[in-house]
Design a protein around this motif. Structure first.
Motif: not given
Length: 519
Positions: A423-429
């Motif tokens: 999962k790409d988490l780069s656009n989360t907080d």
């Protein structure tokens, strides 16, 4: 065939992988390319010998007893009790920093805030009651004591709240709390956050409402054994409930205290904001306790804590999140022989680059999300766990490589028995500099049983590799029989032929070139 999975067995059965890791985080086009699912995989036989692991060995737990705690108490030098202003005290700076927190104690004490200090040696609640006026500390009935100011056990001192004390109460209205900067022993007794108006424990009402708490600072030792601890903590820094924590970075650099430690044995922790929290602690033992009806977490070791033993605990009824979670570089630890059930989210979570941990022989059931969850935490071993009837996945692995699943039973879970994904988490907080991640997953599943899970026994998306050997697939929930999902679903016939019919070890490896695909 490129495997890149050499391993070394460490003491305690923990696995250390020799994987070559990519950059801690990737951005832009590189990330986009990495997240594209690999379309082509080959199904091969794998050498069985490389999959063998001896049964993990656990640390000797026989020495963690009430008798051993008693032997640590030094009564040879009697201490003394003094009341001082809270300002300019290292042990209290975190609780009076900023005008808002200072005003909290000015309001509750109706004056310049003060605290009780135990100094110079050994002190008991009886000593406190003799030394202080009733307005600050009193014995309200035989064996029941009430602290109406914050209480600090200073460096070099010790306080024992022992079996002669029926209940040691911390006044909610007056803003009492307990700080250990030396040695604190809570043995065979009760420790209670107390609401004087209601004459009852300070039961949780809302996150921001002050409730008394216990914090044990850098260089200290905390021992709680055979006791009942009720209603501590609220949503404020280092005020979570029962905490063993190094000083904040600025103070830690100046004070140069060793990592804090402690033993919590055979006790009951009820209705805390966090049942247990630690930060940069080492060699903490949490054994034989019951954590019930806590608010956010049951057991929550955090940032850079090492060599923790979490064993033989029962954790249930956590209202907001997980039963047991270790998060942010909590390494080289053992989570073994626990029961964790009926928690709001997962039963056990390994999170944020926590590595080289053993999660073994736990019973994880009827949690409202996953049974055991691994997030961004590579090189961990799960062995012999029973993971039953959780509402979502039995075992979920995200963005983690070299995860070893040996001899686990994952059955009757709502979704998948074992679910691996990226999962790409780069656009989360998420702060990716503080908590980096790789969008990669690889699993080895050896032995154990996957039975009657809601959607499929196994589902793995875009793995670096998967190895399967001796996995029993039983009681499919679907009328069509056993069915894999993700990459495994595309190769299901080949996998079942090798693993089930021919009793071989199976390696599912990505195809690296068109030529290899044609081999």
């Amino acid at each position: 065939m490129k495997r890149g999975m050499g391993t070394t067995l460490l003491a305690g059965g923990v696995i250390l992988g020799a994987l070559q890791f990519a950059s801690p985080w990737v951005q832009g086009e590189e990330l986009t390319q990495q997240l594209k699912p690999i379309k082509n995989y080959k199904v091969l036989t794998a050498p069985v010998e490389q999959l063998h692991l001896d049964t993990p060995k656990l640390p000797d737990m026989t020495g963690y007893t009430a008798e051993a705690v008693e032997a640590k108490i030094d009564r040879s030098t009697r201490g003394h009790v003094v009341v001082r202003r809270m300002l300019q005290q290292d042990a209290l700076k975190d609780f009076i920093g900023g005008n808002e927190r200072l005003r909290e104690w000015v309001r509750r004490q109706q004056g310049m805030p003060q605290a009780i200090f135990v100094e110079g040696g050994y002190v008991t609640p009886e000593d406190l009651a003799k030394a202080l006026p009733d307005s600050q500390f009193s014995e309200t009935e035989p064996g029941v004591y009430l602290a109406r100011l914050p209480l600090v056990v200073a460096q070099g001192a010790s306080l024992q709240i022992g079996k002669e004390t029926r209940d040691f109460r911390l006044s909610q209205e007056r803003g009492a709390f307990l700080v250990n900067d030396g040695k604190l022993f809570v043995t065979g007794t009760q420790l209670t956050a107390w609401n004087e108006k209601n004459k009852s424990p300070a039961w949780f009402q809302k996150p921001e409402e002050f409730r008394p708490f216990l914090v044990s600072w850098g260089g200290s030792e905390l021992y709680i054994v055979g006791s009942k601890v009720t209603s501590l903590g609220y949503d404020n820094s280092k005020s979570y409930g029962v905490s063993i924590t190094q000083y904040t970075p600025g103070q830690a650099k100046r004070l140069k205290r060793a990592a804090p430690t402690g033993w919590l044995l055979d006790s009951e922790f009820i209705d805390h904001w966090y049942g247990f929290y630690c930060f940069e602690a080492e060699n903490v033992v949490i054994k034989g306790n019951t954590y019930r009806d806590n608010i956010v977490y049951g057991i929550d070791p955090h940032d850079r804590s090492k060599r923790l033993l979490i064993a033989h605990n029962t954790v249930f009824g956590t209202k907001k999140k997980h039963g047991i979670i270790i998060s942010r570089e909590v390494d080289d630890s053992w989570i073994v022989h626990n029961k964790t059930y009926d928690n709001k989210l997962s039963g056990i979570v390994i999170d944020r680059n926590s590595v080289n941990n053993l999660v073994a022989w736990n019973e994880v059931y009827q949690n409202h999300s996953d049974g055991i969850t691994l997030y961004e935490s590579s090189n961990n071993l799960l062995w012999g766990n029973k993971i039953l009837s959780n509402q979502r996945h039995g075992i979920r692995v995200r963005n983690s490589v070299n995860i070893r699943l040996y001899e686990n039973l994952s059955a009757a879970n709502g979704l998948t028995g074992v679910y691996g994904h990226i999962k790409d988490l780069s656009n989360t907080d998420r702060n990716v500099k503080l908590d980096p991640f790789d969008t990669k997953v690889s699993l080895i599943v050896v032995g154990g049983k996957l039975a009657g899970n809601g959607s499929s026994p196994l589902s793995i998306d875009s793995p670096l590799s998967v190895e399967l050997y001796r996995v029993e697939l039983l009681a499919p929930s679907k009328s069509t029989g056993i069915s894999f999902a993700g990459v495994l679903g595309e190769k299901q016939d080949e996998i079942l032929d090798l693993m089930v019919r021919r009793k071989k070890a199976v390696l599912i490896d990505p195809v690296e070139s068109q030529a290899e695909l044609q081999d």
